[in-house]
Design an enzyme around this catalytic site. Structure first.
Site: not given
Length: 809
Positions: A495, A694
């Site tokens: 990501d 995250d």
């Protein structure tokens, strides 16, 4: 069939009671079931606890489970592990029993109320072992007590066995000594002395082998202790007959093997003592983590600073931290400036600056400044406590490869007993005179050489040391199977925001029009942006404050959604926004238009500012790449992994950032809910995939990946959904995780190759395959020594993982 009662969650009415009873009664092996709404419980006759729990869960109810960790004394090999697991799993209400030889512990999950801790302990005792709840016996205390007891037993056995060895083997090695014995005490007295001393060895230090070996045979599950018991008993009984009833044996076979029985017990105790010492070192990572926490803290209460034990610190307390001291608990800095060494938690060597408002972590070490801070998390809620808990769970985990080992060792010991019996028979039928003596030596050697200690230790000790080393590098394996799964990953999907980048916009560029002062323009832009909560506005405000600029007040603030913002600052109208906002307001961009295009082409957001109708500056704002990210990407690619970036940015912006990092494969314009589909597309060809993220919106993707890796600085939701957690938030931790995974699995394979290869190679030698060629027969004493050394080799090999590097040059 006896019934058992356990707690059930989710029952709210009489109809629920009826459903629960029907569900439980329908489970295979279950009889009548009675549910009690008032007590939220159910009683069922028979039925396997895992099946009952699964049936209730599928119907929307839940059988409440609890767990207990038992410290177990007396386990020595993989067969012991299998016996204890089967014994515990057979108890009504137990859903899972997982035994770890390396930690000498058992993790038992059971239906709440169905079985008591005393019943679990009694079940273990019936198998010939001693169990205690781990809370009553600390892991380090247990290991120290085990080493002390083994050392006492070893010294006792050594003192008793040494004279036996000298009396018997001394005559074989030195003919003059043999003649001396004959002239002085004679053969019969010599044998009687050996008998007395060997009997003392077997009923003293060797008693444990007989007690546990007999228990294993009685339960139809022979283990290593049974092999030692049968082997030493055969040598001892044969020698007793030769000493006291020699007429029962052929004259050519009248010899004693007391020294074999005594020395075998001594050598195996030596091996176990060495194992215990090595196993103590495998838990060094946990011991170091526990040692990070200080014992006391300087707490301010009612205006008085006092030294209090750590367990008396409460959330909200104000604590004082002097230079060089350890941070007591997790908190937020209230006053002071300092640098804090967080390397023991995050693995990052550089001290971190801490000022007012910064978060500090218990166990880290303060530098030269003095701080006061407010306690936010104490006791079991601190990061250090959670890390210790996660490392402990990972060290006790069982990898899929362990199940294969357990299946093999389940039939290995019975196969060894059969091999020993066939060896004796073959020597008696085909062996040279004295055939019975040769048969005894070969049979005992086979039993001793084949003890599966090394097999049982091969996997768990590598897991303990590997996960401990990973924790030192800032990597936590939350789920044990991730350690095995990570080494087969072929695709790493990353990501962008918060993983590759800091996740917080920063002002990176500022290009001025002619005739404008940089500090004046920045201060006035910050004055306008101070009225906005947008992340980009906060980035500009931070940049002004970092330069020490005084931000003037702004009046008549107006927001133009999708375009920009305007306000009166220092008597002039300020406009801050996009190029189209400037065009709408009639502001000519001049040369700054091209500067804005250049910023956009580099993946930055251009923001124009005008003062009193004239273009003044263009600012570039971007989410900066985290330090270490380019090196981590290069290292991942050097490992032969396919690296993919997943981003919600436009394709143009994502490609720019990907190009900056050396990532050629970019999946852009992905909405948060579309990340799972993006991962599915990436592994459409069957490739195993790890996803690194995250945020809260990363949790589904972390859970759906083959291995989910969460940045430790991210949200709790993301961390809970992940298999691996990077404490520091540095992407280089992914490289460390992969390096440790590969090294640990390689170490496990080496251990298994040695353990199985050792037995495969030496059992035939012990049986006597070399005798027809070179008249060589393996002594049972040498077999005992070799068996002990095989376990020591496995442990020593696993301990090499303590020096695995993080994988970064």
């Amino acid at each position: 069939m006896a019934g058992y009662t356990f707690e059930v969650e989710g029952m709210t009415c009489g109809a629920c009671v009826g459903r629960v009873e029907r569900i439980l009664s329908a489970v295979d092996g279950a009889g009548k079931a009675v549910a009690n709404l008032a007590q939220n419980s159910a009683t069922v006759e028979g039925g396997a606890a895992p099946a009952l729990a699964a049936a209730l869960e599928q119907a929307g109810f839940a059988a409440r489970e609890t767990h207990l960790t038992l410290a177990i004394e007396g386990m020595t090999c993989a067969s012991c592990v299998g016996r204890v697991e089967r014994g515990l799993a057979a108890l009504p209400g137990v859903t899972q029993a997982q035994v770890n030889l390396a930690t000498s512990s058992a993790e038992v999950r059971f239906l709440a109320g169905a079985v008591t801790p005393d019943a679990l302990i009694s079940a273990v005792a019936a198998l010939g072992y001693v169990a205690k709840p781990q809370a009553q016996l600390g892991a380090e205390d247990h290991k120290t007590a085990e080493m002390d007891d083994l050392r006492r037993q070893l010294l006792t056995a050594l003192v008793l066995a040494l004279p036996v060895f000298v009396l018997e083997m001394g005559g074989h090695l030195v003919p003059a000594f043999h003649h001396f014995i004959l002239r002085t005490i004679g053969t019969q007295t010599n044998w009687l002395i050996q008998f007395v001393l060997t009997t003392a060895v077997l009923i003293g230090p060797g008693r444990v082998f007989y007690r546990r070996g007999w228990a294993s045979l009685r339960h139809g599950a022979p283990d290593m202790n049974a092999l030692v018991m049968i082997g030493t008993a055969a040598a001892y009984v044969f020698s007793v007959i030769a000493t006291f009833a020699p007429g029962l044996l052929p004259s050519a076979a009248r010899a004693v093997y007391f020294e074999a029985a005594a020395v075998i017990v001594t050598l195996i105790l030596l091996g176990r003592w060495m194992e215990a010492r090595a196993k103590g070192r495998t838990g060094a990572a946990i011991a170091r983590l526990v040692g990070l926490a200080p014992k006391t803290a300087q707490v301010e209460r009612d205006g008085v600073v006092q030294d209090l034990p750590l367990d008396q610190v409460l959330v909200g307390d104000i604590l004082h931290l002097r230079p060089g001291e350890k941070v007591a608990v997790d908190g937020e800095v209230l006053t002071g400036d300092s640098y804090v060494d967080e390397s023991m938690i995050s693995g990052e060597p550089a001290p971190v600056a801490k000022t007012v408002g910064a978060a500090i972590t218990g166990g880290t070490v303060n530098g030269t400044g003095a701080l006061t801070y407010r306690a936010l998390r104490v006791g079991a809620d601190t990061m250090l406590a959670q890390i210790i808990r996660m490392v402990g769970e990972a060290q006790g985990a069982r990898l899929p490869v362990q199940d294969l080992v357990n299946k093999i060792t389940g039939w290995f010991v019975p196969a060894v007993l059969l091999a020993a019996a066939l060896t004796v028979l073959a020597w008696v039928v085909f062996g040279p005179a004295p055939a019975l003596t040769h048969a005894l030596v070969a049979g005992v050697a086979v039993l001793i050489i084949a003890c599966p200690c090394a097999m049982g230790l091969a996997v768990p000790v590598s897991i303990m040391v590997g996960t401990g080393r990973a924790a030192e590098l800032g990597v936590l394996f939350r789920k044990g199977d991730a350690l095995q799964g990570l080494q087969s990953v072929q695709v790493i999907a990353l990501d962008k925001t918060g993983t590759l980048t800091a996740g917080r916009p920063e002002m990176t560029d500022m290009v001025l029009a002619k005739g404008f002062d940089r500090n004046v323009v920045l201060a006035r832009i910050a004055a306008v942006e101070a009225k906005s909560e947008h992340p980009i506005a906060q980035a500009i405000l931070r940049a002004a404050r970092d330069k020490g600029l005084e931000v003037p007040p702004a009046f008549d603030f107006a927001s133009h959604t999708g375009f920009g913002i305007a306000a009166q600052v220092a008597g002039q109208r300020m406009l801050v926004g996009s190029a189209r906002f400037m065009a709408r307001e009639g502001v000519d961009l001049g040369d700054l238009g091209k500067a804005g295009d250049t910023l956009a082409a580099n993946g930055k957001t251009p923001l124009f500012a005008a003062m009193a109708g004239r273009i003044a500056a263009v600012i570039g704002v971007a989410d900066p790449v985290k330090p270490g990210t380019p090196e981590a990407i290069a290292a991942l690619k050097a490992m032969g992994l396919r690296v993919v970036m997943i981003s919600g940015d436009t394709k143009a912006t994502a490609r720019v950032i990907g190009g900056e990092l050396g990532i050629t494969e970019v999946v852009a314009e992905v909405l948060p809910e579309g990340k799972v589909e993006a991962l599915a597309a990436l592994r459409a060809d069957g490739a195993r995939l790890a996803f690194v993220g995250d945020g809260i919106n990363d949790a589904p993707a972390l859970a759906s990946a083959d291995v989910g890796i969460a940045i430790g600085t991210g949200t709790d939701v993301a961390i809970e959904a992940a298999d691996v957690v990077l404490i520091s938030g540095d992407l280089r931790g992914v490289v460390s995780a992969l390096t440790v995974s590969h090294a640990t699995m390689r170490n496990i394979k080496q251990n298994l190759f040695w353990a199985f290869g050792y037995n495969a190679a030496l059992i035939p030698v012990a049986a006597g395959v070399l005798y027809p060629l070179w008249a060589v027969q393996l002594s049972p004493m040498l077999a005992a020594g070799a068996m002990a050394m095989s376990s020591v080799f496995v442990l020593s090999n696993a301990l090499r993982l303590r020096w695995v590097s993080g994988g970064m040059a």
